[in-house]
Design a protein around this motif. Structure first.
Motif, PDB file in Angstrom:
ATOM      1  N   ILE A1136       0.852  -1.196   0.000  1.00 57.17           N
ATOM      2  CA  ILE A1136       0.000   0.000   0.000  1.00 57.17           C
ATOM      3  C   ILE A1136       0.884   1.240   0.000  1.00 57.17           C
ATOM      4  CG2 ILE A1136      -1.709   1.285   1.335  1.00 57.17           C
ATOM      5  CD1 ILE A1136      -2.562  -1.511   2.432  1.00 57.17           C
ATOM      6  N   CYS A1137       0.732   2.058  -1.034  1.00 57.87           N
ATOM      7  CA  CYS A1137       1.504   3.301  -1.092  1.00 57.87           C
ATOM      8  C   CYS A1137       0.505   4.441  -1.217  1.00 57.87           C
ATOM      9  CB  CYS A1137       2.453   3.259  -2.281  1.00 57.87           C
ATOM     10  SG  CYS A1137       3.630   4.599  -2.269  1.00 57.87           S
ATOM     11  N   LEU A1138      -0.093   4.805  -0.079  1.00 56.36           N
ATOM     12  CA  LEU A1138      -1.193   5.777  -0.064  1.00 56.36           C
ATOM     13  C   LEU A1138      -1.084   6.636   1.183  1.00 56.36           C
ATOM     14  CD1 LEU A1138      -4.186   3.417  -0.835  1.00 56.36           C
ATOM     15  CD2 LEU A1138      -3.542   5.375  -2.211  1.00 56.36           C
ATOM     16  N   PRO A1164       5.121   4.747   2.916  1.00 57.67           N
ATOM     17  CA  PRO A1164       4.650   6.142   2.944  1.00 57.67           C
ATOM     18  C   PRO A1164       5.000   6.853   1.634  1.00 57.67           C
ATOM     19  CG  PRO A1164       5.906   5.593   4.928  1.00 57.67           C
ATOM     20  CD  PRO A1164       6.108   4.468   3.965  1.00 57.67           C
ATOM     21  N   PRO A1165       4.020   7.482   0.966  1.00 60.40           N
ATOM     22  CA  PRO A1165       4.284   8.122  -0.336  1.00 60.40           C
ATOM     23  C   PRO A1165       5.394   9.175  -0.261  1.00 60.40           C
ATOM     24  CG  PRO A1165       1.931   8.035   0.070  1.00 60.40           C
ATOM     25  CD  PRO A1165       2.586   7.579   1.328  1.00 60.40           C
ATOM     26  N   SER A1166       5.559   9.816   0.931  1.00 57.50           N
ATOM     27  CA  SER A1166       6.573  10.871   1.030  1.00 57.50           C
ATOM     28  C   SER A1166       7.979  10.307   0.838  1.00 57.50           C
ATOM     29  CB  SER A1166       6.456  11.573   2.374  1.00 57.50           C
ATOM     30  OG  SER A1166       6.488  10.589   3.396  1.00 57.50           O
ATOM     31  N   GLU A1167       8.157   9.002   1.123  1.00 61.25           N
ATOM     32  CA  GLU A1167       9.490   8.402   0.967  1.00 61.25           C
ATOM     33  C   GLU A1167       9.881   8.282  -0.510  1.00 61.25           C
ATOM     34  OE1 GLU A1167      11.175   8.092   3.512  1.00 61.25           O
ATOM     35  OE2 GLU A1167      10.044   7.334   5.223  1.00 61.25           O
ATOM     36  N   LEU A1168       8.872   8.288  -1.385  1.00 65.77           N
ATOM     37  CA  LEU A1168       9.184   8.146  -2.806  1.00 65.77           C
ATOM     38  C   LEU A1168       9.874   9.379  -3.372  1.00 65.77           C
ATOM     39  CD1 LEU A1168       7.259   5.695  -2.616  1.00 65.77           C
ATOM     40  CD2 LEU A1168       6.522   6.245  -4.924  1.00 65.77           C
ATOM     41  N   GLU A1169       9.776  10.495  -2.641  1.00 69.88           N
ATOM     42  CA  GLU A1169      10.431  11.703  -3.160  1.00 69.88           C
ATOM     43  C   GLU A1169      11.940  11.519  -3.155  1.00 69.88           C
ATOM     44  OE1 GLU A1169       8.725  14.991  -1.038  1.00 69.88           O
ATOM     45  OE2 GLU A1169       6.727  14.526  -1.828  1.00 69.88           O
ATOM     46  N   THR A1170      12.456  10.761  -2.157  1.00 77.27           N
ATOM     47  CA  THR A1170      13.906  10.526  -2.158  1.00 77.27           C
ATOM     48  C   THR A1170      14.264   9.285  -2.963  1.00 77.27           C
ATOM     49  OG1 THR A1170      13.560   9.485  -0.018  1.00 77.27           O
ATOM     50  CG2 THR A1170      14.466  11.703   0.009  1.00 77.27           C
ATOM     51  N   ASN A1171      13.325   8.328  -3.068  1.00 76.22           N
ATOM     52  CA  ASN A1171      13.627   7.087  -3.792  1.00 76.22           C
ATOM     53  C   ASN A1171      12.401   6.666  -4.606  1.00 76.22           C
ATOM     54  OD1 ASN A1171      14.314   4.561  -4.650  1.00 76.22           O
ATOM     55  ND2 ASN A1171      14.448   3.629  -2.612  1.00 76.22           N
ATOM     56  N   PRO A1172      12.267   7.184  -5.847  1.00 76.52           N
ATOM     57  CA  PRO A1172      11.035   6.934  -6.622  1.00 76.52           C
ATOM     58  C   PRO A1172      10.772   5.454  -6.889  1.00 76.52           C
ATOM     59  CG  PRO A1172      12.395   8.612  -7.684  1.00 76.52           C
ATOM     60  CD  PRO A1172      13.219   8.023  -6.584  1.00 76.52           C
ATOM     61  N   SER A1190      -1.705   5.971  -5.279  1.00 76.60           N
ATOM     62  CA  SER A1190      -2.496   7.169  -5.638  1.00 76.60           C
ATOM     63  C   SER A1190      -1.974   7.684  -6.970  1.00 76.60           C
ATOM     64  CB  SER A1190      -2.318   8.241  -4.577  1.00 76.60           C
ATOM     65  OG  SER A1190      -0.960   8.637  -4.568  1.00 76.60           O
ATOM     66  N   TYR A1191      -2.704   8.625  -7.570  1.00 73.80           N
ATOM     67  CA  TYR A1191      -2.243   9.194  -8.840  1.00 73.80           C
ATOM     68  C   TYR A1191      -0.909   9.905  -8.669  1.00 73.80           C
ATOM     69  CZ  TYR A1191      -6.451   8.188 -11.501  1.00 73.80           C
ATOM     70  OH  TYR A1191      -7.452   7.549 -12.179  1.00 73.80           O
ATOM     71  N   SER A1192      -0.713  10.552  -7.504  1.00 71.24           N
ATOM     72  CA  SER A1192       0.544  11.290  -7.352  1.00 71.24           C
ATOM     73  C   SER A1192       1.721  10.317  -7.327  1.00 71.24           C
ATOM     74  CB  SER A1192       0.545  12.202  -6.121  1.00 71.24           C
ATOM     75  OG  SER A1192      -0.538  11.956  -5.293  1.00 71.24           O
ATOM     76  N   VAL A1193       1.513   9.121  -6.716  1.00 66.26           N
ATOM     77  CA  VAL A1193       2.583   8.113  -6.680  1.00 66.26           C
ATOM     78  C   VAL A1193       2.858   7.614  -8.105  1.00 66.26           C
ATOM     79  CG1 VAL A1193       3.058   5.724  -5.994  1.00 66.26           C
ATOM     80  CG2 VAL A1193       2.184   7.377  -4.319  1.00 66.26           C
ATOM     81  N   SER A1487      -3.064  16.443  -1.668  1.00 70.26           N
ATOM     82  CA  SER A1487      -2.262  15.236  -1.479  1.00 70.26           C
ATOM     83  C   SER A1487      -2.724  14.112  -2.406  1.00 70.26           C
ATOM     84  CB  SER A1487      -2.385  14.766  -0.042  1.00 70.26           C
ATOM     85  OG  SER A1487      -3.757  14.537   0.236  1.00 70.26           O
ATOM     86  N   ARG A1488      -3.996  14.162  -2.851  1.00 65.68           N
ATOM     87  CA  ARG A1488      -4.460  13.113  -3.759  1.00 65.68           C
ATOM     88  C   ARG A1488      -4.081  13.424  -5.205  1.00 65.68           C
ATOM     89  NH1 ARG A1488      -9.073  13.573  -0.587  1.00 65.68           N
ATOM     90  NH2 ARG A1488     -10.179  14.755  -2.173  1.00 65.68           N
ATOM     91  N   GLY A1489      -3.357  14.528  -5.376  1.00 62.34           N
ATOM     92  CA  GLY A1489      -2.950  14.897  -6.728  1.00 62.34           C
ATOM     93  C   GLY A1489      -4.055  15.598  -7.495  1.00 62.34           C
TER      94      GLY A1489
END
Length: 1514
Positions: A1136-1138, A1164-1172, A1190-1193, A1487-1489
């Motif tokens: 789950i990445c939401l 956590p989706p925020s972690e993808l900012e450092t490691n997509p 989510s769409y932003s992910v 946050s949901r893009g």
């Protein structure tokens, strides 16, 4: 008098005198002769200047036997297409000339007249459009408008875009800033007193509101947004409308009255009101809400301008292959129609064959070269009139022979010569070397090769040079003849080779100077034969669209043409001809090079002629000896001309065109005029048509283009009875005109300059003339103005592009632009769609220095023109929009027939699997409450891992087994009861980052009997904007206490937090990092499953904060429905990445694992900012079958990993096990994003059918979810135009106006859906667009809010249909969509019903009675230009506002305005009111893009966006 005029004559030529100096000197000289009183100085100036222009400029040319009108071209070296003499002088009041006294004629000595005279191009094309009559007409038209007092909002620019700040910005408040010569200082500044005292005060504050600047960053040019201080006039207009319009937003979509909109930014000067910001707050917006902003003042101004009456509405419609009816222009019953008889073809005089005329041009050259070798043939002059070079007939003959010999024998080898007779070679000679050109041209004729003269290419990327290259390529040219000097000047590569020009064939450059050539042997002699039908030369012609064609001229045509010209002009031996034209083509070539003769400087010597590349000379006025016979002239009604009808008018009228004849038909030719389009039917005598000529002396074809040749060179004019008038073909000349009395030919324009707007014809040159008559010299360069039309929404729209003088201010230019619009409206009765000013010297040039029209149009359409000012007037011009829609009354209950049919269609309803009928061994079903399920799992499978949290490196940061979660929840329950002293039923805000603490806190609340509310924590880098939302949710949810981590505790007590909110009003804050050690006495068990389990708060895209109540029963039912749809059980792993704060995201993160027992891998989706790659690597590593994002992910992965798929593959990333990848969303599926994601990761094993979306909303957090079994998600294409009328019409993929919609996943078990009409609440049929209503055991039970709007929203949760099944209670989702039965079968064997979501009702915009979804307009806009990265649209007082983010230099900002306006008109039939260009990242996204369009709107109206540019379309 004559002396004065003579002095004046010399002035412009003698030295580089400035315009100002010239004016001064001239007024000194002329002052004594002027009868006017000194006051009327302005008018006097214009008259004198005119005499100068008609006198001096024409006088220069009186030496030439070629018409005045050619100076336009000569002097300007302008326009590749032949203008030669197409119109003697534009708006010309004749009679000036006749008055010139006799003594003024200066004798012309051969030395002074026989020169190739090239004027400097400083004032170049000025005279072409010059006429005091017209200028007066335009000024009179503008004066009329001035009385109407109308203000146009000025665009706002960011300071960095304004090169010159306008001086007005520094005008102290008490001075008047009108210019002296406008005569505007006449006490204008006192504001007109009105009868009602009220409106004066109103006027006062409005003028202040409009002048008030609210931000320090805006440019000075936009601070006085009311125009140049004419606020009181604006206030007049605004005061009235404001008094009427206090609450209702003004309607700009309907126009009733019969007049045209006139826009005017008045000139007058007023004492400027010092800006007082406070007063701006009184400005009321359309919704009755006071807004303190300059923007809303401008919008109000725009709305008021647009409320002005428009042109009369049109009556009929044509069907644009669908119901949306575009209005079609109906002929005006009063429009002039041709009434004359059918015209007769006009014959020219007999071409007299003189016995000793040479049989071919080469024979003539041989004759004169041998009989009189010493006679001068050609004298070249320098710019000061000194002879540079004299070419005698003898030299011409010998040198041409030498060139001919070398072309044929010295290129290539003896066996393989490069050039053979009949081949084409190109001639590249500069304009200052006619002698070399003449030698090369005759050399080609003698060698029997075909010369193709072209201009010298200056750079590799000259405007239009690619098309020239295409012509050379298609002619098979391999050799270019050039002069020494020219060869040296060509651009070279570092190795000294001439590079290949863009689009050109490979050429051998051959220098024709004698010293480089070998002498022909004595026995070699060119083959001179009589003129025949072989091609003599090819002349290039640039078409309207920029393509270059080659017109072939045969040797017989060449000879006959020379004979006809000699006869018509009475040329004899030993005469001198002066040529100031380009000698490489057209009139200059024919007279100056080929007809190788003029007497004194009498006025009747002026011989205008008309010509075209295809038909050569069309007509020429014969020199007469009778000076009393004035030329033919006509004063024609401009209005009549737009209908192609000749109506003689009086000169007093403003909109007339005065034309002079271009003489008679050529000797030996027949001429007629035919209708410009359709079959070539002869015109009537009072009708304008395209002139056609039948003669030997014309071009014969377009080289290599047989189809186009047929349409132009082989035309058979038809009589009204349908028969051709002769058996010989005619040639279309490309000139528009008529044959007047006495066989005089009149030309009024060119086919290339013809623009047909709403069925009326306008000529580009006329529009240019009108634009220039509006104080031309001040703001724009005279010769640098382009007029063309672009096709938008089934009609031509006029675009004017001019080069602005660097010294004119923003204010000036804007003023000039609005006046040009009025002048053109008055004189031509046509609206200008777009007026753009570009910086000086930036428009693409033709080789001769004129504007390259098609290239300019190309730049405009592709958004690379980079204008510095733009004014669009779509509201004025676009009159063919579809009729605003009137809503039809809905189907009544009577149509509901047996078998669920509505008006002959199946009722649109569908449901997921029935929960009651599903047999499964669901152990959790026996518990009513989730807290009991957790206790049961802690006892039966204590060490089963439920949750695994990953950090940004992809390693496990934390995990929870069933028993760990249970024990942690017990401690939190104790803490709540002991430290928080909470009772059961109290509300607790959980402010945690996404993780395990949040889950434990949630179950702790359930164990203590409290109601949890999950809240996204404030962002540490952005406390000022994120903390107030946290505070608001805490207050609105009536939380008795707030639980969080130690870190966030500190953040809430920090100084930044204190600055953002009032920290003293927080409820008690509990820090769960420090938990008590003991267990609670007992775990709370609710008395009733319908009691509240938790609250779900979320901010909608329209900026509404809404909390919904979820009962224990709904929560358990929700979990069960998801378990069944996704087939979840304890052995499963789900990634789950939401964000876990609301809706389905929260349920999946916190609740589902406890209910179904599967392991959730939390990312956590925020972690993808450092490691997509974190999420996809986890999915691969844990061999996950089901994942949610989510769409932003998804966007982060698509953008961030696009180039890394190879390296990810190498790292072993494998997505082949993924069955379902579900995007959790509350909007229409973003099909472009899901498709590009699928495509990108297909190589890594991702199956395209795995990617799907879900649908949730406030009343039901998940209605659809793809799940594991069941058919793949389907996609349909619907007609976007039908959707606007709330109808669904399926079309083929790729058809125009088609919109792809993807199904939003499968309907969850236990969910029923029906589509209802949102207004009447009646059920709708299949494939009808309506609101999605849902009935389910996991619906939320209502809103929880302290705002008193419950009454408004009570029906969101319990609505009933108005007819049909009126018993079931439905919840309204607020989304528009439709159901469609597919051919696929469901898991239970039924045919599958697919649900398609179109958009949210509260986001939809009602415009012109139709429903538009912002995303559709935004998608079109983003496609319009490569630099638009994001776009958001909203409406404000019925105006459509489009905000675009610019990813490029600020210089591109203005390019976007026309493109955005065009695409929205073309694809959506809407006129954009305001275009706002902003920096990247200005459009707020949640946050949901999802775009937060309402926040953006508030920011725009409050002037907080710091836009790069704001354009207010008129």
């Amino acid at each position: 008098n004559s002396a004065v005029v003579a002095k004046l004559m010399v002035l412009p030529l003698s030295s580089d005198i400035t315009q100002k100096g010239y004016e001064k000197k001239r007024s000194k000289l002329i002052g004594a002769y002027l009868p006017q009183p000194p006051a009327a100085n302005g008018a006097a100036a214009v008259r004198c200047r005119l005499q100068h222009s008609e006198g001096a400029a024409r006088r220069m040319l009186r030496t030439a036997n070629i018409g005045v009108c050619d100076i336009r071209e000569a002097a300007a070296r302008e326009r590749a297409a032949s203008t030669a003499g197409n119109r003697p002088l534009f708006y010309f009041r004749f009679g000036v000339d006749q008055a010139l006294p006799q003594e003024r004629r200066t004798p012309v000595t051969p030395s002074s007249s026989s020169r190739y005279h090239r004027r400097r191009s400083s004032g170049s094309r000025d005279e072409r459009y010059r006429s005091d009559v017209h200028t007066e007409a335009v000024q009179a038209a503008l004066a009329k408008h001035k009385e109407r007092k109308m203000a146009v909002p000025m665009p706002s620019k960011r300071r960095s875009l304004v090169v010159q700040t306008s001086m007005d910005a520094y005008t102290p408040p008490d001075t008047s800033s009108g210019s002296e010569d406008e005569g505007s200082v006449q006490g204008d500044s006192q504001g007109t007193p009105t009868s009602s005292q009220g409106s004066i005060n109103m006027e006062h504050w409005i003028s202040q509101a409009i002048h008030g600047s609210t931000t320090s960053t805006t440019s000075s040019s936009s601070t006085q947004s009311g125009g140049s201080g004419a606020a009181h006039r604006l206030a007049d207009v605004m005061a009235q409308t404001h008094i009427e319009n206090h609450s209702a937003p003004p309607d700009v979509t309907t126009y009733t009255s019969e007049h045209s909109i006139q826009v005017e930014r008045p000139q007058g000067s007023t004492a400027r009101v010092a800006p007082k910001y406070g007063n701006a707050e009184l400005m009321e917006t359309g919704d009755g809400v006071p807004v303190s902003s300059r923007v809303s003042a401008k919008i109000q101004q725009l709305v008021n301008t647009l409320k002005r009456p428009k042109r009369p509405p049109l009556r009929e419609f044509f069907v644009d292959d669908f119901e949306e009816l575009l209005e079609v222009q109906q002929p005006d019953p009063n429009q002039p129609k041709p009434e004359g008889a059918q015209m007769l073809a006009m014959r020219g005089e007999q071409l007299g064959v003189v016995t000793n005329w040479p049989p071919s041009l080469e024979a003539a050259l041989q004759r004169w070269g041998t009989i009189s070798p010493k006679a001068p043939c050609l004298t070249t002059m320098d710019t000061n009139g000194k002879p540079l070079y004299i070419l005698t007939y003898g030299k011409l003959w010998t040198r041409s022979m030498k060139v001919a010999y070398n072309i044929l024998h010295k290129l290539g080898t003896k066996q393989e010569p490069m050039v053979r007779p009949g081949d084409r070679v190109t001639l590249v000679f500069p304009n200052n070397d006619p002698a070399a050109f003449m030698v090369a041209f005759y050399g080609c004729l003698l060698a029997e090769v075909v010369p193709v003269p072209i201009e010298v290419p200056l750079t590799r990327k000259d405007a239009g040079s690619q098309q020239i290259g295409f012509l050379l390529g298609s002619c098979g040219v391999t050799v270019a003849l050039t002069s020494d000097a020219c060869h040296k000047g060509l651009p070279k590569s570092p190795t000294g080779e001439i590079p290949q020009f863009k689009g050109w064939p490979k050429l051998l450059w051959f220098v024709t100077e004698s010293k480089h050539l070998s002498k022909p042997p004595r026995d070699w002699f060119p083959h001179i034969k009589d003129a025949n039908n072989d091609t003599a030369y090819i002349e290039y012609k640039t078409c309207k669209d920029g393509s270059v064609l080659g017109v072939t001229v045969t040797r017989i045509a060449l000879l006959t043409h020379c004979q006809a010209l000699t006869q018509a002009c009475g040329y004899t031996e030993a005469e001198t001809i002066v040529n100031v034209l380009d000698f490489k083509k057209d009139v200059g070539l024919w007279h100056g090079i080929l007809t190788v003769s003029i007497k004194g400087l009498r006025q009747e010597v002026i011989c205008p002629c008309a010509s075209s590349p295809e038909a050569l000379t069309v007509a020429i006025r014969r020199p007469t000896d009778d000076s009393n016979q004035p030329p033919g002239r006509g004063v024609l009604s401009m209005h009549g001309l737009t209908y192609g009808v000749i109506r003689v008018d009086s000169e007093e009228k403003l909109s007339v065109l005065t034309v002079q004849d271009v003489g008679l038909v050529m000797p030996g030719a027949i001429m007629c005029s035919v209708k410009p389009d359709g079959i070539p039917q002869l015109c009537k005598t009072d009708e304008i048509g395209e002139l056609c000529v039948c003669a030997i002396a014309t071009g014969t074809s377009y080289y290599g283009l047989s189809g186009m040749t047929k349409n132009t060179f082989e035309v058979f004019p038809m009589t009204s009875s349908g028969g051709p008038i002769t058996e010989y073909p005619f040639i279309r000349t490309g000139l528009l005109g008529f044959i007047g009395p006495g066989g005089l030919v009149f030309v009024i324009g060119k086919m290339d300059g013809l623009m047909v707007v709403s069925g009326r014809r306008h000529n580009a040159d006329d529009i240019v003339a009108t634009a220039l008559a509006v104080e031309p010299m001040k703001f724009v360069y005279r010769g640098r103005i382009a007029v063309f039309s672009v096709s938008v929404l089934h009609d031509e729209r006029i675009v004017i592009v001019a080069e602005q003088r660097p010294d004119s201010t923003e204010e000036d230019s804007f003023q000039w632009m609005s006046r040009v619009l009025q002048a053109i409206d008055s004189i031509h009765q046509v609206g200008v769609y777009c007026l753009a000013l570009v910086p000086a010297n930036t428009l693409p040039k033709t080789p001769l220095g004129g504007i390259h029209l098609s290239e300019t149009k190309q730049l405009f359409l592709e958004g690379s023109l980079h204008p510095c000012n733009v004014l669009m007037c779509p509201h004025t011009c676009v009159t063919n929009l579809p009729k605003p829609r009137q809503k039809q009354p809905e189907i009544g209950p009577a149509s509901v027939m047996v078998g669920n049919l509505v008006s002959g269609k199946r009722i649109a309803q569908a449901s997921g699997r029935d929960l009651g009928q599903i047999e499964d061994n669901d152990q959790a079903r026996k518990f009513l409450f989730l807290s009991e399920v957790l206790q049961w799992r802690a006892q039966t499978t204590p060490d089963h891992v439920l949750y695994t949290l990953l950090n940004c490196r992809g390693t496990i940061a934390n995990s929870l087994t069933c028993v760990q979660l249970h024990k942690r929840a017990e401690k939190i329950a104790v803490m709540l009861m002991e430290r928080g002293h909470l009772q059961d039923g109290d509300h607790v805000a959980l402010v945690y980052p996404p993780g395990i603490d949040l889950i434990a806190a949630f179950y702790g609340c359930l164990y203590a009997g409290c109601v949890p509310i999950t809240v996204r924590p404030p962002h540490p880098q952005n406390i000022a904007t994120t903390l107030p939302t946290v505070k608001m949710i805490v207050e609105v949810s009536r939380s008795a206490c707030l639980m969080t981590t130690q870190l966030i505790c500190k953040l809430l007590r920090s100084r930044e937090a204190a600055a953002a909110v009032d920290v003293r009003t927080w409820p008690p804050v509990l820090d769960t990092d420090d938990l008590p050690k003991k267990r609670p006495a007992q775990i709370y068990k609710p008395s009733n499953p319908e009691t509240l389990a938790y609250l779900d708060f979320s901010v909608s895209t329209t900026g509404m904060l809404a909390g919904v109540k979820m009962s224990h029963a709904a929560t358990s039912a929700f979990c069960r429905s998801i378990k069944l749809q996704c087939e979840l059980y304890p052995s499963r792993e789900v990634a789950i990445c939401l964000d876990p704060y609301c809706g389905l995201g929260f349920v999946l993160w916190c609740l589902c694992s406890v209910y179904s027992g599967h392991q959730s891998i939390l990312i956590p989706p925020s972690e993808l900012e450092t490691n997509p790659a974190l999420w996809l690597l986890a999915v691969s590593q844990y061999k996950v079958r089901d994942t949610f994002c989510s769409y932003s992910v998804m966007e982060l992965c698509t953008k961030g990993l696009g180039s890394q798929t190879e390296s990810l593959k190498a790292r072993g990333l494998d997505l082949s096990r993924v069955r379902t990848c579900v995007v959790v969303a509350e909007e229409r599926p973003r099909i472009a994003l899901t498709q590009s994601f699928s495509k990108l990761f297909k190589d890594l094993g991702l199956h395209p059918r795995a990617v799907s979306t879900s649908l949730g909303c406030r009343v039901n957090l998940a209605i659809c979810l793809q799940g594991t079994s069941g058919p793949d998600p389907t996609t349909v294409y619907v007609d976007m135009r039908a959707l606007r009328h709330d109808r669904v019409r399926l079309v083929e993929r790729g058809s125009p106006h088609s919109l792809p919609l993807m199904e939003s996943g499968k309907i969850l078990p236990g969910v029923r859906i029906i589509i209802a009409n949102p207004e009447t609440k009646g059920p709708l049929g299949d494939s009808h667009l309506g609101e999605i209503w849902v009935h389910s055991t996991h619906n939320a039970s209502g809103y929880f809010t302290i705002y008193g709007d419950e009454s408004l929203q009570s029906d969101h949760f319990n609505s009933r249909l108005s007819f049909g099944d009126t018993q079931t209670i439905w919840a309204r989702t607020g989304y528009l969509g439709f159901l469609r039965r597919t051919e696929l079968t469901d898991a239970n064997g039924e045919r599958h019903d697919a649900l398609y979501v179109v958009g949210a009702l509260d986001e939809a915009m009602e415009l012109r009675g139709m429903r538009y979804h912002p995303i559709d307009i935004e998608t079109s806009v983003i496609r319009a230009h490569k630099s638009i990265t994001e776009c958001a649209v909203f409406t404000w007082t019925n105006l459509l506002v489009v905000v675009v983010e610019l990813d490029g230099s600020e210089q591109e900002a203005l390019d976007l305005v026309p493109l955005v306006t065009n695409v929205v008109l073309e694809e959506h039939y809407l006129i954009v009111g305001v275009v706002v260009v902003v920096d990247i990242g200005v459009i707020p996204i949640n946050s949901r893009g999802e775009k937060q369009r309402m926040h953006l709107r508030d920011g725009f109206l409050a002037d907080q966006l710091d836009p790069i540019y704001v354009a207010y379309n008129m």
